[in-house]
Design an enzyme around this catalytic site. Structure first.
Site, short mmCIF file in Angstrom:
data_model
loop_
_atom_site.label_atom_id
_atom_site.label_comp_id
_atom_site.label_asym_id
_atom_site.label_seq_id
_atom_site.Cartn_x
_atom_site.Cartn_y
_atom_site.Cartn_z
N GLY A 86 0.83 -1.01 -0.13
CA GLY A 86 -0.12 0.15 -0.10
C GLY A 86 0.82 1.10 -0.12
O GLY A 86 2.11 1.00 -0.17
N ASN A 87 0.06 2.50 0.32
CA ASN A 87 0.93 3.50 0.39
C ASN A 87 0.47 4.51 1.47
O ASN A 87 -0.56 4.11 2.15
CB ASN A 87 0.76 4.28 -0.94
CG ASN A 87 -0.49 4.82 -1.25
OD1 ASN A 87 -1.25 5.42 -0.87
ND2 ASN A 87 -1.01 3.75 -2.24
#
Ligand code: C5P
Length: 231
Positions: A29-30
Site C-alpha cells: 500500500g501507500n
C-alpha cells in the site's frame, strides 16, 4: 468565488490509496490518507455538484463524514483494479473526473491463496510485481467533449524547478486537462494537513497555485477547472 458554479454538474473524485494483496492478510500500500480527495469532494458539493467519491482506504472518520454530506455518495474500493472499474463506470456520467487517489503502479503478479509462511518461503522472499493500467491516461484518452479530467502528481522533488519539470513530463504523458503537482516526502504530503500545489495544464502552463490547507488546494483546483475553455 460563486458558491454554486457546479450546480447541475456531476463530479467524480477518487481518494485515498489502493492496496494490492500479497496473500489473504497482507498487502502493498501507500501512505495516502484521502484528505485531499475528501476536501475536493466537499468543495465540489459546496459548489452545488452531485459528487461521487470513490474511496480507496480513506481514513474511517473522514470517509464517514463525507458520506453524510448533501449531494455526496461514497463507493468503497480497495485495489487499483477495483478503482479502475468504479471510476470508469462513474466517468460515463461525469462532467469532471478528479483522480486524487494514490493508485498502485505495480501489483504482485500472484496472490498466495494461503498466508505466506516463513518455513515454506525460506530466508528471502522475492516478489514479482507487474504494472497496473494507468487509469488516468485511459480516462483522458476516452474523455467526451466538454468532460474535464484532472490528475494528481505527488513527486519527491528537491525544489520547485524539479517538481515542475517532473510534472510537465507527466502532464504530457497522461493527457489530462489539468495536473495538480505536489511535493511529497518522508515529512510532508501524504497524511499532512497542509499542502502546496501547482496546477498545470496539459501543455505545461501553470494556471493556479495554492499553499495552505487541503481545502484551499481544493478551491484552487475547482477555480482552475472553471477557467478551462472546455468547462
Ligand atoms: O504516474 P503517477 O502514479 O505519479 O500518476 C499520478 C496520477 O495518475 C494520479 O492522478 C493517480 O490517481 C493516477 N494513476 C492512475 N493509475 C495508476 C497510477 C496512477 O490513474 N495506475
Amino acid at each position: 468565488v460563486p458558491s454554486d458554479d457546479l450546480a447541475g454538474r456531476t463530479v467524480v473524485v477518487t481518494a485515498g490509496g489502493t492496496r494490492e494483496p500479497l496473500d489473504p492478510v497482507r498487502y502493498l500500500g501507500n501512505r495516502s490518507s484521502g484528505k485531499q480527495g475528501v476536501a475536493l469532494a466537499r468543495e465540489a458539493a459546496r459548489r452545488g455538484a452531485r459528487v461521487r467519491l470513490i474511496a480507496a482506504h480513506v481514513d474511517g472518520d473522514m470517509r464517514d463524514a463525507a458520506a453524510v454530506l448533501t449531494g455526496v455518495t461514497v463507493e468503497d474500493v480497495s485495489t487499483a483494479d477495483e478503482l479502475a472499474r468504479a471510476v470508469t463506470a462513474a466517468a460515463s456520467e461525469a462532467d469532471i473526473v478528479i483522480m486524487a487517489a494514490a493508485v498502485a503502479d505495480y501489483r504482485p503478479e500472484t496472490v498466495a491463496e494461503g498466508k505466506l509462511k516463513k518455513d515454506a518461503v525460506g530466508e528471502s522472499l522475492t516478489l514479482t510485481l507487474v504494472q497496473t493500467p494507468d487509469i488516468l491516461a485511459g480516462l483522458a484518452a476516452a474523455r467526451r467533449p466538454g468532460q474535464v479530467v484532472v490528475g494528481f502528481a505527488a513527486e519527491t522533488a528537491a525544489d520547485r524547478d524539479e517538481l515542475l519539470a517532473r510534472g510537465r513530463a507527466k502532464a504530457a504523458r497522461k493527457g489530462a486537462d489539468l495536473l495538480v503537482l505536489n511535493a511529497v516526502g518522508w515529512q510532508h504530503g501524504f497524511g499532512a494537513d497542509n499542502t502546496t500545489v501547482v496546477v498545470i495544464r496539459a501543455d505545461g502552463e501553470i494556471v493556479a497555485e495554492a499553499s495552505g490547507s487541503k481545502d484551499e488546494a481544493a478551491r484552487a483546483v475547482f477555480d482552475a477547472v472553471g477557467c478551462l475553455p472546455t468547462a
